[in-house]
Design an enzyme around this catalytic site. Structure first.
Site, PDB file in Angstrom:
ATOM      1  N   ASP A 417       0.864  -1.156   0.000  1.00  0.00           N
ATOM      2  CA  ASP A 417       0.000   0.000   0.000  1.00  0.00           C
ATOM      3  C   ASP A 417       0.913   1.222   0.000  1.00  0.00           C
ATOM      4  O   ASP A 417       2.094   1.120   0.318  1.00  0.00           O
ATOM      5  CB  ASP A 417      -0.852  -0.058   1.270  1.00  0.00           C
ATOM      6  CG  ASP A 417      -1.728   1.147   1.406  1.00  0.00           C
ATOM      7  OD1 ASP A 417      -2.280   1.572   0.388  1.00  0.00           O
ATOM      8  OD2 ASP A 417      -1.854   1.652   2.526  1.00  0.00           O
ATOM      9  N   LYS A 573     -15.748  18.477  -0.471  1.00  0.00           N
ATOM     10  CA  LYS A 573     -14.345  18.332  -0.799  1.00  0.00           C
ATOM     11  C   LYS A 573     -14.096  16.891  -1.247  1.00  0.00           C
ATOM     12  O   LYS A 573     -14.799  15.966  -0.811  1.00  0.00           O
ATOM     13  CB  LYS A 573     -13.460  18.701   0.387  1.00  0.00           C
ATOM     14  CG  LYS A 573     -13.417  17.715   1.537  1.00  0.00           C
ATOM     15  CD  LYS A 573     -12.292  18.098   2.474  1.00  0.00           C
ATOM     16  CE  LYS A 573     -11.932  16.969   3.414  1.00  0.00           C
ATOM     17  NZ  LYS A 573     -12.842  16.767   4.523  1.00  0.00           N
TER      18      LYS A 573
END
Lengths: 1139, 373
Positions: A417, A573
């Site tokens: 990751d 957002k």
């Protein structure tokens, strides 16, 4: 009724077993406080399971049978049980004790271990079940044991108490009907989560009031997803139509969570006991098996074949030999009546079984025990490792399973990751762009950063009102909470006010803190009002009406607020890709440039947009959301659709850039892993540009790496996406294939010299490849894609959904050759790939503990991977491989003389060794040295392993457990077995070996062979040992001494429990004969001679190799290594390499 | 994109370890406590260690030393084995045997016992004392499992209960058809070797008997501890054996094995004890007597001898042979050329490999030097 519910429970239980994947059907109705809703309806007590948590497997009564059953389900144990039973039933050469004792030992040890673990579980269960809780019955508090809670009971929970079952939150001591909960013990997230009481019952906050409530709750049947719940509550008031309210996860208080900052709450139990979400999550991970275990099983099959063929040969030979009557039954050795009467076929069968029993030691029971012990004890070295201890979080490595230690030495693909794994996941607000004007912090925090665009500070200035709007948006559009005073779980502490921002996303905290820097401070949320201190130190109040939560599919979140002047605003957002299509297109140009530049710099960017809503708009939205929230079915989809409708036609106000620094030594670690022949793939949900620059910074892509891109960008937006994709795939395929010689064996070496390729692919393209719309020839392109992937040094997959990460891992895992994969991640979104990979590593990061808990190993930092794989993994693999080979070897040369002896005793199954020796050989005489060896051996020092990653390649592809080394060990074992037997056989051509002319018998013969055997096998291990600690000395010489001592002792006493005193003074007489001594010494030498020869030759060769290596190193060090350039400079210059 | 719920659903799995909740609690506690790993040499895998490396430098001298030592030992063994004198006499009397034991063999085949025959032989050179007299049987499977278990050590240890209750392993020689226990029971005891030998030195026309010593032919621990007679009843051994019968093959009961000598009769008869130590291989020899008394204490002088044999033991029925062997002994026991040869071969192999290795080593060294240059 009862029947149907039982059936339902059965169904529930059934689906509990079935991984909980499929949807549960049906709903359940709960009568709050067991009060019927109306007099006309007869109240039927529904049967739900009680609130007892049973995590234990056994009770006192069923422990023995159940545990035995479980243990004998293991194929090895079952085999030994069969052997034991054969020994009991059939007249066999060795007494049942010889195999019964080891088996009994193994079974007992395992049973004790499992019993102890179960006792711990019982204790934990009891603690939970007997803890006292308060129920409200008839308006009175009643103290009860937790296990007595029934579905429908009203429970009172006080601050800092743990919820005893899953509750629907009815009323709270807080006026606004909220309560704060921490789910640290459930998913590891330590922040406070706000839960909401059902709106109509919020006021019922006394024992009396809550008792007056008449309501029913309909909700789905229990399911394990912690973050999902749909239900509906119907509240009945006097002579009124019932009021229905929707229930969601925010109304559900989970068992195991803890109430915080709230005096008390009332809730009604909906799921109890084994049906709570926590209990449903008990189901373990699927068992991962290591490649070594597969090799062991293959070798076992070989040895089983050897065993069977030995028994067959002996049985056949026996009957051929016996066909001569004077051999079958000479006058001195007559058969018993019984023997004469049995059928020939039956006799042959029992003979076969007897031979099996005689030779069964070739498959050692004790190997399983030793392997288990080695794995269990060995894994402590990982958790003990000081170098993997992190001062910051004050934790070291965590080993969740010890089954996979050796797999760490076999990794070929590393899937990592990005956020929180390669990077630190501690965000810092760097800059923002408002209306296309760039704002940057006065103090430059990027070391050595020099922008080519000239001075950056106040690149321009936007209008004041836009600026303020932007900062207000930052202050309002988030789910950050404020926690004052208490700093137990403090992530970021504000020193002045002793208050902490808490959020599940570190980005949000960074943004809120960023806004603060510019003068807008978020002061917290009170009664649905958000308080913001503006630049003029005035406090503004906004009523938060709705939060449209963040989810990884939408990749954005919004809030709807009402200002004090009564205006409605929606602030949103989210990722640029999800915001830009939803705003006025003319606004985005300038911001887009900034966002892209920031992304290239490796910053995480978010765009901020807003929209003003009219009262009508808001009412409509409110109604829609209310309806969607009420929905019992497909609530998520409905919500998502409404969110989608709401978040349109917005106005872009700006963008933010947040830096996520690389973890220390991440680059070095990746370099080392690549040098060790591992291919590192980065799978991230992040933007391509951000991810790419991180990859450059972490040296996953080198400057000379040629990048192949398969992204939305290269695809274009055209209709012919797929055709374009296929073209690209073919093009890349052509490009890559000629570069590689046809023989795949050289693959590993060839990539280091030829051009390196890196592949970049994003989630949508991946799903286009994996799930194509037209199914024609899809698998063809899929395999082409896979071929491209496998030939690239490094692959970057960005914009990945969690499930796609797992898909990628599965794709690679199932390719030809089944390479060993390792996934490393830190967040809940990595759990799927951690579970999918052969080895899952969790980083104990900031995003909770989900990954660490679901992993096989958890380490504090990415850099620890280096030691974990290169040092620990390598050593564990070598150790266990040696252990396995050695076990087979030592049992082969143990049993081969026994087999050969059959040719000289008329195939009568006469054992060569005494029963005590047969039993003790694997348990006592030769077990400890190999165990110590397999725990302590360092054939190469840890420092060398760490500094020379190439050494990892030496053991790749399970090198030490291939057929070749196996054959070598087997040959060695066979050779030694032959030497032992025939050496002593020739010695016994004249059995008078003492200087007084007395003769030795068959037990002396066996004892001599056995003595040579024990010494040879132990000394062979001593030869293999390169790392002699005092423990090795102790166990090796100790074992030999123990053998000698035991032999004297065993032969020195007339044992009353033995039928035959075969060994009486046999050993003592044996050592009195000089010839025997000379034979023992000679045969040990001869047996070890090939081994010594091999070692010496190897060392001569190695010395030469080392010299060459050191020569090369010197020349290497002359040519300077590329210096570590600052991340950003690299990125810009490297840009040109993109295809 | 796949729905995220599935991920969360399956992702929230608990560790499979013991007691999910307990474990969570424990990890939480561990996290709270200072759990810095111990910084000891053991936990950090940094125990001081000896790391030997068998390099050519150490191995070469080792090979030569071991080789030379083995050669020396081998020579010693070879010569001491060569100095041992042995005289074998086959008297099984099978077809083509040609000597007068053939008739006895035929007689024994017919079931008669007590046939005697004599063997004449010459010793070309003297056998220095002590000379051991062995008998050797071949194709005789004393190590057969059915045979080997057919004994009762409890009975043989003089246990009175064991005497009258032989172990079931002894069958079919456990009881006689009337149910009387056999003492000593079992196939081994029943098949006790019962040929007897008498040796005469023929000198000056008269045969002087060579005294054969039957003491100390068995292991001391066997004849003194492991084997012992049942407790005497009224001072008489036969009374102690009352209630038992002799093994079917025996001509008389156990207490008559060496009736004149109370220390060598019954179960502690040394011939019996020697027999009861079952041999390892189908061809085996057992110590019968030693010549170490009287005029022959220094050995058997050269000359002609006569061996009188009571031929009782049938071997032809299982195609076996029986032999008498006169042998001297040395520190290494009886004659055994194997050890000497093995040591010699191994010693030379060591030295040979030593030379080969030396050559390889020198070549590598040369190469290395060239590389360095």
């Amino acid at each position: 009724m009862e029947f149907s519910i039982n059936q339902e429970r059965l169904l529930t239980l059934w689906s509990m077993w079935c991984a909980g994947e499929e949807k549960r059907v049906g709903t359940r109705t709960v009568f709050v406080g067991h009060r019927p809703v109306s007099e006309t309806d007869a109240y039927v007590e529904q049967k739900f399971c009680d609130n007892r948590i049973i995590s234990s497997k056994y009770t006192v009564w069923n422990f023995l049978p159940k545990n035995l059953f479980e243990q004998f389900r293991r194929i090895a144990n079952f085999y030994f049980l069969i052997i034991f039973l054969v020994q009991v039933i059939v007249d066999t050469p060795t007494s049942p004790v010889t195999s019964g004792l080891p088996l009994f030992f193994v079974i007992t040890v395992t049973a004790i271990k499992q019993g102890y673990e179960d006792w711990l579980r019982h204790r934990a269960d009891r603690e939970v079940n007997k803890s006292s809780i308060f129920l409200i019955e008839n308006a009175k508090q009643v103290k009860k044991d937790s296990e007595k809670i029934k579905v429908g009971d009203i429970v009172e929970v006080k601050a800092d108490e743990t919820f005893p079952c899953d509750l629907i939150f009815l009323a709270s001591s807080n006026d606004d009907g909220t309560c704060y909960v921490t789910t640290a013990s459930l998913d590891g997230e330590s922040n406070f989560k706000t839960h909401y009481a059902v709106r109509d019952t919020t006021v019922l906050c006394t024992d009396d009031a809550i008792d007056s409530l008449t309501a029913t709750i309909e909700c789905e049947q229990p399911q394990p997803d912690l973050y999902k719940f749909v239900g509906r509550i119907n509240i009945y008031r006097h002579n009124q139509e019932p009021v229905a309210r929707s229930l969601g996860p925010e109304n559900l208080l989970l068992k195991g969570a803890t109430l915080k900052n709230t005096k008390k709450i009332y809730g009604v139990a909906v799921y109890t006991g084994m049906e709570t979400k926590m209990a449903l999550n008990y189901q373990g991970k699927s068992q991962k098996r290591s490649a070594v275990e597969k090799s062991i099983n293959a070798f076992l099959m070989v040895y089983l074949c050897i065993l069977l063929s030995k028994a067959t040969v002996c049985t056949t030979m026996k009957y051929i030999w016996q066909s001569d009557p004077f051999n079958d039954e000479p006058w001195y050795n007559q058969k018993t009546e019984k023997e004469r009467k049995t059928f020939k076929i039956l006799r042959m069968f029992t003979d076969f079984l007897s031979f099996m029993v005689l030779f069964n030691f070739i498959i050692p029971v004790s190997m399983y025990v030793t392997v288990e012990m080695q794995k269990f004890l060995g894994s402590f070295f990982i958790s003990w490792d000081k170098e993997m201890y992190d001062e910051e979080i004050r934790e070291g490595a965590l080993v969740n399973t010890s089954d996979l230690n050796e797999e760490l030495g076999q990794v070929e693909y590393v899937f990592t990751d990005k956020t929180g794994t390669l990077t630190e996941n501690s965000m810092r607000f760097i800059e923002c762009s408002i209306d296309g004007h760039k704002y940057k912090d006065g103090i430059s925090e990027v070391d050595g950063f020099c922008h080519t665009d000239g001075p950056l500070k106040y690149y321009g200035k936007a209008e004041k009102c836009r600026e303020e709007l932007f900062l207000r948006a930052l202050c309002l559009c988030h789910t950050v909470q404020i926690k004052e005073g208490d700093t137990v779980d403090g992530l970021i502490v504000n020193p002045e006010r002793r208050c902490t921002y808490i959020s599940s996303s570190p980005d949000e905290i960074a943004l809120v803190k960023g806004a603060k820097k510019y003068g807008f401070t978020f002061l917290g949320l009170e009664n649905e009002y958000m308080k913001v201190k503006n630049q003029k130190n005035e406090t503004e109040m906004y009523q938060r009406l709705h939060v449209l939560n963040f989810d990884p599919v939408r990749r954005r979140m919004s809030v709807i607020v009402r200002t004090s002047t009564g205006k409605f605003f929606l602030f949103c957002k989210g990722a640029d890709s999800s915001i830009f299509p939803r705003v006025q297109q003319d606004e985005i140009q300038q911001t887009k440039v900034h966002v892209e530049r920031n992304a290239v710099d490796g910053y995480r960017t978010l765009c901020v947009a807003f929209k003003e809503l009219t009262q009508d708009d808001y009412d409509k939205i409110d109604r829609q959301l209310g309806e969607a929230k009420m929905a019992l079915q497909d609530r998520e989809e409905k919500m998502a659709r409404i969110f989608d409708d709401i978040e349109t036609d917005m106005h872009l106000i700006g963008a933010t850039a947040v830096e996520d620094r690389l973890q220390e030594h991440a680059a070095e670690t990746i370099e080392a892993l690549q040098a060790a022949g591992m291919k590192v793939w980065v799978l991230t949900g992040d933007k391509m540009e951000t991810a790419k620059s991180t990859c450059y910074a972490s040296r996953l892509f080198q400057t000379n790496t040629e990048l192949l891109e398969l992204t939305v960008k290269t695809m274009g937006d055209s209709e012919r996406k797929e055709d374009r994709l296929h073209e690209l795939l073919l093009e890349y395929h052509k490009k890559l294939l000629p570069d590689f010689p046809k023989n795949r064996g050289n693959l590993k070496r060839s990539w280091t010299v030829s051009q390196e390729y890196g592949l970049i692919i994003d989630g949508s393209t991946l799903s286009l490849i994996l799930n194509p719309s037209q199914d024609s020839s899809s698998s063809h392109y899929r395999s082409i894609f896979l071929q491209i992937c496998l030939k690239c040094t490094a692959v970057l997959c960005c914009r990945m959904a969690p499930l796609q990460k797992a898909q990628i891992v599965r794709l690679v895992k199932n390719t030809k050759g089944n390479p060993i994969t390792l996934s490393v991640g830190d967040g809940a979104n990595d759990v799927s790939m951690i579970l999918e990979a052969h080895v899952g590593i969790g980083i104990k990061g900031k995003e909770g503990r989900q990954a660490a808990r679901n992993s096989d190993y958890a380490v504090p930092k990415f850099k620890h991977l280096r030691k974990l794989l290169l040092a620990h993994g390598h050593l564990y693999y070598v150790r266990i491989a040696h252990l396995v080979q050695y076990f087979f070897y030592k049992n082969l040369c143990f049993i081969l003389p026994q087999f050969l002896y059959q040719f000289f005793c008329g195939f009568s199954q006469q054992p060569l060794y005494d029963a005590a020796y047969l039993t003790m050989y694997n348990i006592c005489f030769t077990s400890l040295p190999i165990l110590a060896h397999s725990l302590l051996e360092q054939h190469i020092s840890i420092e060398t392993l760490m500094s020379e990653p190439r050494l990892y390649l030496k053991i790749s592809n399970n090198a030490m457990l291939q057929w070749k080394p196996f054959l070598y060990w087997t040959t060695l074992g066979a050779f030694e077995g032959l030497v032992f037997f025939f050496g002593v056989y020739f010695l016994f051509q004249n059995s008078s070996l003492e200087d007084n002319g007395k003769v030795f018998g068959n037990w002396t013969f066996g004892s001599i062979v056995f003595t040579i055997l024990v010494f040879t096998v132990t000394l062979k291990l001593a030869l293999d040992t390169r790392f002699w600690t005092w423990m090795n000395h102790f166990v090796i010489w100790g074992s030999l001494a123990f053998y000698v001592f035991f032999s004297f002792f065993w032969g020195g006493i007339i044992w009353p429990f033995l039928k035959q005193q075969r060994m009486y003074f046999v050993f003592a007489h044996m050592v009195m004969s000089l010839s025997t001594w000379l034979t023992i010494v000679l045969l040990i030498f001869i047996s070890l001679f090939p081994e010594i020869l091999l070692i010496v030759f190897k060392n001569v060769k190695r010395k030469k190799h080392q010299k060459k290596l050191s020569n090369r190193k010197e020349s290497d060090s002359l040519s300077s290594r590329p210096s570590i350039r600052p991340l950003l400079l690299r990125t810009f210059s490297d840009e040109s390499n993109v295809l | 994109c796949g729905p995220p719920r599935a991920v969360l659903g399956s992702g929230a799995g608990w560790p499979a370890g013991p007691g999910g909740e307990a474990q969570v609690r424990r990890t939480a506690m561990a996290a709270a406590a200072q759990n810095k790993p111990d910084n000891t040499a053991f936990t950090q895998q940094r125990l001081p260690a000896w790391q030997p490396l068998l390099s050519a430098g150490t191995a070469l001298p080792l090979f030569f030393c071991v080789g030379l030592a083995c050669l020396a030992l081998g020579l010693g063994l070879h010569f001491s084995s060569a100095t041992i004198r042995e005289r074998e006499l086959d008297y099984s009397g099978g077809a083509g045997g040609g000597h007068n034991c053939s008739s006895c063999a035929n007689a024994s085949r017919a079931g008669a016992a007590g046939c005697t025959c004599s063997l004449h032989f010459e010793l070309a050179e003297a056998l220095p004392g002590p000379v051991c007299l062995y008998y050797e049987l071949s194709n005789y499977y004393q190590n057969h499992r059915r045979y080997g278990v057919s004994r009762d050590d409890r009975q043989l240890s003089g246990d009175s209960w064991g005497l009258s209750n032989p172990a079931k392993e002894c069958s079919p020689f456990r009881t006689d058809p009337q149910g009387m226990p056999i003492a000593p029971c079992g196939a081994i005891a029943n098949s006790l070797f019962n040929d007897t030998f008498a040796l005469y030195h023929l000198a000056n026309g008269k045969a002087s008997p060579v005294p054969l010593d039957n003491r100390g032919i068995s292991w001391w621990t066997d004849s003194n501890i492991k084997f012992s007679n049942p407790e005497l009843v009224n001072g008489s051994l036969p009374a102690a054996f009352k209630g038992t019968v002799k093994p079917p093959n025996w001509p008389h009961a156990a207490y008559l094995l060496d009736a004149g000598n109370p220390n060598n009769t019954g179960f502690i008869n040394e011939d019996f004890i020697v027999w009861m130590r079952t041999a390892a291989l189908p061809t085996f020899r057992k110590l019968y007597r030693r010549v170490r008394q009287g005029n022959f204490s220094s050995g058997l002088p050269e000359g002609s001898y006569r061996l009188d044999i009571t031929y009782n033991y049938p071997v032809l029925s299982f195609q076996g042979t029986k032999k008498v062997i006169f042998s001297t002994v040395s520190w290494m026991g009886g004659k055994n050329p194997f050890l000497g040869i093995a040591y010699l071969v191994f010693g030379s192999a060591c030295i040979l490999t030593g030379f080969v290795m030396l050559a390889v080593h020198l070549r590598y060294q040369q190469q290395n030097q060239m590389d360095v240059e």
